[in-house]
Design a protein around this motif. Sequence first.
Motif, mmCIF file in Angstrom:
data_model
loop_
_atom_site.group_PDB
_atom_site.id
_atom_site.type_symbol
_atom_site.label_atom_id
_atom_site.label_comp_id
_atom_site.label_asym_id
_atom_site.label_seq_id
_atom_site.Cartn_x
_atom_site.Cartn_y
_atom_site.Cartn_z
ATOM 1 N N GLN A 6 -1.957 -2.245 13.934
ATOM 2 C CA GLN A 6 -1.747 -1.156 12.983
ATOM 3 C C GLN A 6 -0.273 -0.805 12.841
ATOM 4 O O GLN A 6 0.166 -0.308 11.799
ATOM 5 C CB GLN A 6 -2.563 0.084 13.393
ATOM 6 C CG GLN A 6 -2.318 0.602 14.807
ATOM 7 C CD GLN A 6 -1.026 1.400 14.983
ATOM 8 O OE1 GLN A 6 -0.570 2.067 14.048
ATOM 9 N NE2 GLN A 6 -0.443 1.338 16.174
ATOM 10 N N LEU A 7 0.516 -1.091 13.882
ATOM 11 C CA LEU A 7 1.943 -0.767 13.834
ATOM 12 C C LEU A 7 2.634 -1.546 12.714
ATOM 13 O O LEU A 7 3.501 -0.995 12.012
ATOM 14 C CB LEU A 7 2.606 -1.070 15.182
ATOM 15 C CG LEU A 7 4.108 -0.795 15.273
ATOM 16 C CD1 LEU A 7 4.426 0.653 14.911
ATOM 17 C CD2 LEU A 7 4.633 -1.117 16.675
ATOM 18 N N LEU A 8 2.276 -2.804 12.531
ATOM 19 C CA LEU A 8 2.868 -3.595 11.444
ATOM 20 C C LEU A 8 2.511 -3.006 10.083
ATOM 21 O O LEU A 8 3.355 -2.928 9.189
ATOM 22 C CB LEU A 8 2.377 -5.045 11.519
ATOM 23 C CG LEU A 8 2.911 -5.906 12.666
ATOM 24 C CD1 LEU A 8 2.301 -7.297 12.578
ATOM 25 C CD2 LEU A 8 4.424 -5.988 12.618
ATOM 26 N N PHE A 9 1.264 -2.602 9.934
ATOM 27 C CA PHE A 9 0.823 -2.023 8.662
ATOM 28 C C PHE A 9 1.541 -0.707 8.401
ATOM 29 O O PHE A 9 1.998 -0.451 7.273
ATOM 30 C CB PHE A 9 -0.692 -1.809 8.687
ATOM 31 C CG PHE A 9 -1.257 -1.349 7.371
ATOM 32 C CD1 PHE A 9 -1.593 -2.265 6.388
ATOM 33 C CD2 PHE A 9 -1.470 -0.004 7.123
ATOM 34 C CE1 PHE A 9 -2.114 -1.848 5.172
ATOM 35 C CE2 PHE A 9 -1.990 0.425 5.909
ATOM 36 C CZ PHE A 9 -2.310 -0.502 4.930
ATOM 37 N N PHE A 20 -7.413 -0.248 7.882
ATOM 38 C CA PHE A 20 -6.047 0.232 7.664
ATOM 39 C C PHE A 20 -5.921 0.985 6.338
ATOM 40 O O PHE A 20 -5.299 2.048 6.274
ATOM 41 C CB PHE A 20 -5.063 -0.931 7.692
ATOM 42 C CG PHE A 20 -4.880 -1.556 9.052
ATOM 43 C CD1 PHE A 20 -5.357 -0.934 10.200
ATOM 44 C CD2 PHE A 20 -4.228 -2.778 9.189
ATOM 45 C CE1 PHE A 20 -5.197 -1.507 11.457
ATOM 46 C CE2 PHE A 20 -4.052 -3.353 10.444
ATOM 47 C CZ PHE A 20 -4.541 -2.724 11.568
ATOM 48 N N VAL A 21 -6.497 0.434 5.278
ATOM 49 C CA VAL A 21 -6.410 1.062 3.963
ATOM 50 C C VAL A 21 -7.096 2.431 3.962
ATOM 51 O O VAL A 21 -6.670 3.351 3.257
ATOM 52 C CB VAL A 21 -7.021 0.151 2.878
ATOM 53 C CG1 VAL A 21 -7.138 0.883 1.543
ATOM 54 C CG2 VAL A 21 -6.173 -1.099 2.700
ATOM 55 N N ALA A 23 0.834 -1.211 0.000
ATOM 56 C CA ALA A 23 0.000 0.000 0.000
ATOM 57 C C ALA A 23 0.864 1.255 0.000
ATOM 58 O O ALA A 23 0.603 2.205 -0.752
ATOM 59 C CB ALA A 23 -0.926 -0.011 1.216
ATOM 60 N N GLY A 24 1.907 1.273 0.828
ATOM 61 C CA GLY A 24 2.785 2.433 0.873
ATOM 62 C C GLY A 24 3.480 2.663 -0.447
ATOM 63 O O GLY A 24 3.585 3.810 -0.927
ATOM 64 N N LEU A 25 3.941 1.597 -1.071
ATOM 65 C CA LEU A 25 4.642 1.680 -2.349
ATOM 66 C C LEU A 25 3.707 2.153 -3.468
ATOM 67 O O LEU A 25 4.013 3.106 -4.202
ATOM 68 C CB LEU A 25 5.220 0.306 -2.692
ATOM 69 C CG LEU A 25 6.202 0.195 -3.848
ATOM 70 C CD1 LEU A 25 7.474 0.979 -3.550
ATOM 71 C CD2 LEU A 25 6.537 -1.266 -4.114
ATOM 72 N N VAL A 26 2.561 1.510 -3.582
ATOM 73 C CA VAL A 26 1.636 1.784 -4.681
ATOM 74 C C VAL A 26 0.957 3.149 -4.527
ATOM 75 O O VAL A 26 0.923 3.950 -5.471
ATOM 76 C CB VAL A 26 0.575 0.673 -4.779
ATOM 77 C CG1 VAL A 26 -0.521 1.057 -5.772
ATOM 78 C CG2 VAL A 26 1.227 -0.640 -5.176
ATOM 79 N N LEU A 33 -10.210 -9.221 6.818
ATOM 80 C CA LEU A 33 -10.627 -8.229 5.829
ATOM 81 C C LEU A 33 -11.132 -6.937 6.477
ATOM 82 O O LEU A 33 -10.796 -5.847 6.004
ATOM 83 C CB LEU A 33 -11.691 -8.818 4.895
ATOM 84 C CG LEU A 33 -11.184 -9.874 3.897
ATOM 85 C CD1 LEU A 33 -12.309 -10.298 2.958
ATOM 86 C CD2 LEU A 33 -9.996 -9.359 3.100
ATOM 87 N N PRO A 34 -11.931 -7.003 7.559
ATOM 88 C CA PRO A 34 -12.298 -5.754 8.232
ATOM 89 C C PRO A 34 -11.083 -4.980 8.742
ATOM 90 O O PRO A 34 -11.038 -3.745 8.645
ATOM 91 C CB PRO A 34 -13.179 -6.235 9.393
ATOM 92 C CG PRO A 34 -13.790 -7.489 8.892
ATOM 93 C CD PRO A 34 -12.704 -8.151 8.084
#
Length: 370
Positions: free
Chosen positions: A203-206, A144-145, A55-58, A138-139
């Motif tokens: 959320q820290l991992l994301f 996160f997204v 997500a960060g890259l894209v 998925l939730p």
Amino acid sequence: MKRSAQLDFFRGLLLIVITIDHALTYNNIIKRFTYEFFGWVSAAEGFVYISGLTAGLVYYHKYVERGEQHVVKAARDRVVTLYKYHLALLFFAFLIIISNFYITEYWSQYYGYLFQKPLLSILLSSALLYQPMFMDILPMYTIFVAFIPILVKCFNKGLVWQVLATSIAIYIAGTLIHPYHVIDTLVSNKNIQTGFYNLLCWQLLFVMGAISGFMFYNNKTKKLISNSYIVYICAFVALVLFVEKNLHFGIAEINIDRLTEKPGLGIIRLVNFIVLCFLVIHVASRNKNWFVNKYICYLGKYSLEVFSFHIILIITFMPLKVYLNNICTIKLTDNFYLYPLSSLFVLFLLVPALYLAPTLVNKRIVPITK
């Protein structure tokens, strides 16, 4: 931006491991080597981190190329897609569970509220307040997204360290309280389930993944991942935790269950993941051709479809696994058994079935060489 075959590979590999871990019995000797073998780290941590990295890259690329509004729209569209998949999974899971007596009997303990009050449970699930077994990933990813536009905007402003510090602060708060406890205090409905994972911690991992994606995009990782001192330190820490996890020497003779717990992403589990992740990235950066198998990359390329389909497979065939286990069980130790029939079923039927997911979900033939 060129698609990363390595990211697809690791996503695909993690999806295979997740499927095996979900399908096999906990004391199956095979699962001994697929679930937390290298320490207090499972495929789930890697999957969330890679989701953040991708997500960060894209999305940062989209931000640079097309601006903030495009990122907001793209993230919103992705959130809607994930949300639809979540609702569809719940709907199909319910249909499968009520379709057969043995399936119903097996899952009644996990989806009891869905049987008792189907309409209310679906409404709660729509609000992400009812997340029974296997229905909470998925939730979590959807939530996160939704924050990606804020993250990439902060990255663009040079606020990377501030983002990380904020995420760590939220993680610390999450170690003290689970969101479920807050909701349980405010709402009288005792059947509300916010899932297995504490989002304030995970959320820290994301976020770490999103920061990594930003750094990869801007070529700011080469010196870090090639630093020999960091590599040696990570290797040493990983080895210590591996030995402790598997041989149980007892770190300082204290109970470390709280520090290694999975739902709250205990600090030792977090450190364990960080050092292993760094080592994997280091090896992958030096040996780029090692992690590009086209068959595994295929699964990673369609990770949402494959992940969703694997849940349907698990819900459908878990009762059969119990039946196969009863037919043939070989005791190896006091703690581990070999279940030949169910193991063969999972490895040679269930895992290969994952390759049907892109075609079934998208309703079109997807070439594996594409």
